[in-house]
Design an enzyme around this catalytic site. Structure first.
Site, PDB file in Angstrom:
ATOM      1  N   GLY A  59       0.843  -1.189   0.000  1.00  0.00           N
ATOM      2  CA  GLY A  59       0.000   0.000   0.000  1.00  0.00           C
ATOM      3  C   GLY A  59       0.876   1.236   0.000  1.00  0.00           C
ATOM      4  O   GLY A  59       2.078   1.149   0.280  1.00  0.00           O
ATOM      5  N   CYS A  86       5.383  -6.076   1.387  1.00  0.00           N
ATOM      6  CA  CYS A  86       5.744  -4.658   1.337  1.00  0.00           C
ATOM      7  C   CYS A  86       5.144  -3.905   2.534  1.00  0.00           C
ATOM      8  O   CYS A  86       5.510  -4.166   3.667  1.00  0.00           O
ATOM      9  CB  CYS A  86       5.334  -4.065  -0.004  1.00  0.00           C
ATOM     10  SG  CYS A  86       6.134  -2.495  -0.311  1.00  0.00           S
ATOM     11  N   TYR A  87       4.157  -3.041   2.299  1.00  0.00           N
ATOM     12  CA  TYR A  87       3.539  -2.345   3.444  1.00  0.00           C
ATOM     13  C   TYR A  87       3.023  -3.349   4.472  1.00  0.00           C
ATOM     14  O   TYR A  87       3.118  -3.134   5.680  1.00  0.00           O
ATOM     15  CB  TYR A  87       2.390  -1.457   2.942  1.00  0.00           C
ATOM     16  CG  TYR A  87       1.642  -0.756   4.072  1.00  0.00           C
ATOM     17  CD1 TYR A  87       2.109   0.447   4.596  1.00  0.00           C
ATOM     18  CD2 TYR A  87       0.471  -1.307   4.608  1.00  0.00           C
ATOM     19  CE1 TYR A  87       1.439   1.069   5.626  1.00  0.00           C
ATOM     20  CE2 TYR A  87      -0.203  -0.688   5.646  1.00  0.00           C
ATOM     21  CZ  TYR A  87       0.283   0.516   6.146  1.00  0.00           C
ATOM     22  OH  TYR A  87      -0.381   1.132   7.169  1.00  0.00           O
ATOM     23  N   HIS A 209       7.884  -7.658  -4.045  1.00  0.00           N
ATOM     24  CA  HIS A 209       6.559  -8.077  -4.524  1.00  0.00           C
ATOM     25  C   HIS A 209       6.641  -9.423  -5.253  1.00  0.00           C
ATOM     26  O   HIS A 209       6.983  -9.463  -6.433  1.00  0.00           O
ATOM     27  CB  HIS A 209       5.985  -7.010  -5.464  1.00  0.00           C
ATOM     28  CG  HIS A 209       5.585  -5.766  -4.733  1.00  0.00           C
ATOM     29  ND1 HIS A 209       4.342  -5.606  -4.174  1.00  0.00           N
ATOM     30  CD2 HIS A 209       6.289  -4.648  -4.431  1.00  0.00           C
ATOM     31  CE1 HIS A 209       4.280  -4.433  -3.569  1.00  0.00           C
ATOM     32  NE2 HIS A 209       5.449  -3.835  -3.701  1.00  0.00           N
ATOM     33  N   GLU A 211       4.288 -11.086  -6.325  1.00  0.00           N
ATOM     34  CA  GLU A 211       3.164 -11.242  -7.260  1.00  0.00           C
ATOM     35  C   GLU A 211       3.450 -10.697  -8.654  1.00  0.00           C
ATOM     36  O   GLU A 211       2.707 -10.978  -9.586  1.00  0.00           O
ATOM     37  CB  GLU A 211       1.900 -10.581  -6.669  1.00  0.00           C
ATOM     38  CG  GLU A 211       1.910  -9.055  -6.583  1.00  0.00           C
ATOM     39  CD  GLU A 211       2.610  -8.510  -5.335  1.00  0.00           C
ATOM     40  OE1 GLU A 211       3.408  -9.240  -4.733  1.00  0.00           O
ATOM     41  OE2 GLU A 211       2.371  -7.333  -4.987  1.00  0.00           O
ATOM     42  N   ASP A 267     -17.955 -13.378 -21.608  1.00  0.00           N
ATOM     43  CA  ASP A 267     -18.599 -13.518 -20.304  1.00  0.00           C
ATOM     44  C   ASP A 267     -20.028 -14.049 -20.402  1.00  0.00           C
ATOM     45  O   ASP A 267     -20.398 -15.008 -19.726  1.00  0.00           O
ATOM     46  CB  ASP A 267     -18.596 -12.175 -19.547  1.00  0.00           C
ATOM     47  CG  ASP A 267     -17.196 -11.615 -19.427  1.00  0.00           C
ATOM     48  OD1 ASP A 267     -16.246 -12.396 -19.601  1.00  0.00           O
ATOM     49  OD2 ASP A 267     -17.049 -10.411 -19.176  1.00  0.00           O
ATOM     50  N   LYS A 408     -11.035 -12.781 -15.278  1.00  0.00           N
ATOM     51  CA  LYS A 408     -11.249 -13.047 -16.713  1.00  0.00           C
ATOM     52  C   LYS A 408     -10.497 -14.296 -17.188  1.00  0.00           C
ATOM     53  O   LYS A 408     -11.030 -15.093 -17.960  1.00  0.00           O
ATOM     54  CB  LYS A 408     -10.781 -11.831 -17.512  1.00  0.00           C
ATOM     55  CG  LYS A 408     -11.142 -11.868 -18.967  1.00  0.00           C
ATOM     56  CD  LYS A 408     -12.525 -11.307 -19.155  1.00  0.00           C
ATOM     57  CE  LYS A 408     -12.946 -11.264 -20.589  1.00  0.00           C
ATOM     58  NZ  LYS A 408     -14.229 -10.586 -20.740  1.00  0.00           N
TER      59      LYS A 408
END
Ligand code: XMP
Length: 552
Positions: A59, A86-87, A209, A211, A267, A408
């Site tokens: 964040g 991180c944060y 990070h 991710e 979708d 998605k």
């Protein structure tokens, strides 16, 4: 047999990181179900969710700011494994008695962190992989002219490549003192704490990070947290999702009737296929041909849903109605409103003739849902925009949103499992108002036909060059501009077509594709030769922002 695919739930508490959704996607890729919640949902609610692990996101704040987002420190006594990123890691340090200070030099971008050399991990592997072995004594490591004590980290067990990890950093604060009971397991090039852990407390933190793709071993690190630390098994697959969701919908709907607005996009097609599997003839799909669609769209949709699946499909030919309401309209927002409102009118009329309708199925995706639950940080600004919608508000029907837990990419896998043809699953997005926002100026039947021809050429050439799947969107735009040309011995005065071919991750930002010149050349020459009324093709080289993907 029904396995409860939600039983291994991970909760991500969002502190406003731009990467929060990415954390969720990376966890889902490991076949673990996860949900994003605002950091301040409260301990009681958190307990009710009964997560098997918790991730604290990054964040933009500093833990020592007056209004910093803080969680109740009781979270560390729940006995649930926690990973702070991180944060999130700094918050762990802050709340558990460590010390966080501003860094002299911000660490931002690609970086490396140091962990203990291979032999310390081999040592653990040779012995039994018990917790005590992981807590082997920290070793002094020299980094530049500084030194730091590092312990082998449980998160780094079995990494394919070790000692120096490539990582993505983005922080202006750092932990100069880990809380008591924690060992440092990685250090940055400035010998600053880059990760720590307290195995007994089940609390882990990484400053970088894992991710993002610039941390190549990030997925392995998350895997270690989910599987080795939290002991999860990876139950979340689209195959098991189908079983769960089919059973749920069957029970909810019973013998009542569901309608679904089918657009032919990914979708709504997946929603239709999933519901059809659950309730068969109790589903009716309504497809409105507004005359603003791609060439052959109605036939394609009929072939797949009526022909292949055998669904009850109502096709409404509303081309004349749409074109007559659009006559003389040039303002893009007016076009959108007219199309949206008329769509609702027609859909309602059609639904009214179907007896006993109680439910309306919609293809809402998880990113649309997150917006309402997430922290008001950058991750919350990603939303589903421009939806030609309003259906649920005006119709007195109960909503069914079977995709609302999915990203998605998961919807595409689901579509595959449901045997939808790849040409539907892999389709580029197509805007609700269709060609109307790609015809600048007035929308007429003639212009729509012209643009449809150009659009087919763009799509076919991109597919022949094997580039379709690598591109977010590729389409033609008809400009209200005439230019001079020569064809044979004749002077022409015809329209200009612009090509918009972009790459994007979520439609929020985009860059134009550096398409090979020969592909561009083929598209241009075919459009000019084959589409009557066009004598010039130009290539749009604008990024979003500041431009948008569509021209209107
Ligand atoms: P823009 O043009 O805003 O588009 O950069 C971002 C993405 O959204 C699609 N788009 C729409 N989709 N109704 C839709 O359903 C609309 O009115 C609409 N306008 C844009 C666009 O195709 C791109 O994928």
């Amino acid at each position: 047999m029904n396995t409860d695919i939600h039983q291994e739930k991970v909760v991500i508490l969002d502190f406003g990181s731009q990467y929060t959704q990415l954390i969720a996607r990376r966890i889902r890729e490991q076949h673990v179900y996860c949900e994003i919640h605002a950091y301040n949902i409260g301990i009681e609610r958190l307990k009710e969710l009964s997560p098997k692990a918790i991730v604290l996101s990054g964040g933009p704040s500093s833990v020592y700011d007056k209004n910093a987002p803080i969680i109740n420190a009781d979270i560390f006594s729940l006995g649930i494994p926690i990973l702070g990123i991180c944060y999130g890691m700094q918050l762990i340090a802050h709340l558990m008695g460590g010390k966080v200070v501003p860094l002299e030099t911000r660490e931002y971008g690609r970086d490396v962190v140091y962990i203990l050399p291979q032999e310390y991990y081999d040592d653990i592997k040779d012995k039994e992989k018990t917790e005590d072995n992981y807590k082997s004594k920290p070793q002094k490591v020299d980094i530049g002219n500084k030194s730091i004590f590092l312990a082998p980290g449980k998160l780094y067990s079995g990494l394919s490549d070790r000692e120096k990890l490539d990582v993505w950093m983005s922080h202006g604060d750092s932990i100069i003192e880990p809380p008591e009971g924690f060992v440092i397991t990685a250090a940055s090039g400035y010998a600053v704490t880059a990760s720590f852990e307290n195995i007994d407390a089940g609390v882990y933190g990484v400053q970088f990070h894992p991710e993002v793709s610039h941390t190549p071993q990030g997925s392995e690190i998350l895997h270690n947290f989910l599987f080795d630390v939290a002991g999860l098994h990876g139950l979340w697959t689209m195959r098991s999702f189908i079983d769960t969701e089919v059973a749920r919908v069957k029970e909810q709907v019973g013998n009542d009737h569901v309608i679904c607005a089918l657009s032919g996009g990914v979708d709504s097609s997946v929603v239709a296929a999933l519901l059809f599997r659950a309730i068969g003839e109790n589903l009716t799909c309504i497809f409105v041909d507004n005359g603003l669609l791609k060439k052959g769209e109605t036939e394609r949709v009929k072939k797949v849903f009526k022909g292949h699946f055998g669904m009850d499909l109502h096709v409404v030919d509303a081309e004349d109605q749409f074109l007559s309401r659009l006559s003389g309209i040039v303002d893009p927002e007016k076009k959108r409103k007219i199309i949206g409102n008329l769509f609702i009118e027609i859909f309602e009329e059609e639904a009214a003739v179907i007896p006993g309708v109680k439910y309306l199925a919609q293809g809402t995706l998880y990113p649309d849902v997150i917006e309402s639950v997430s922290f008001k940080g950058p991750s919350a600004t990603i939303k589903s925009h421009h939806n030609v919608g309003g259906l649920p508000d005006v119709m007195n029907l109960i909503l069914i949103e079977p995709l609302k837990e999915l990203f998605k990419d998961e919807v595409r896998v689901l579509g595959n499992e449901l045997n939808l043809p790849t040409e539907i699953i892999g389709r580029h997005p197509f805007p609700g108002p269709g060609l109307a926002v790609r015809i600048l100026g007035e929308v007429t039947k003639k212009n729509c036909d012209l643009l449809r021809e150009a659009d087919v050429i763009v799509e076919n050439e991109i597919k022949s060059a094997d580039l379709y799947d690598e591109i977010w969107q590729a389409f033609a735009v008809l400009l209200p501009v005439k230019t001079v040309g020569v064809m044979g011995d004749e002077r022409t005065y015809d329209n200009v077509v612009a090509l918009r071919i972009v790459n994007s991750l979520d439609g929020m930002t985009a860059d134009w594709v550096r398409l090979p010149y020969d592909v561009l050349a083929r598209i241009a020459s075919r459009i000019i030769n084959e589409v009557k009324g066009v004598n010039r093709v130009v290539y749009d080289v604008s990024t979003k922002p500041p431009s948008t993907i569509e021209w209107e």
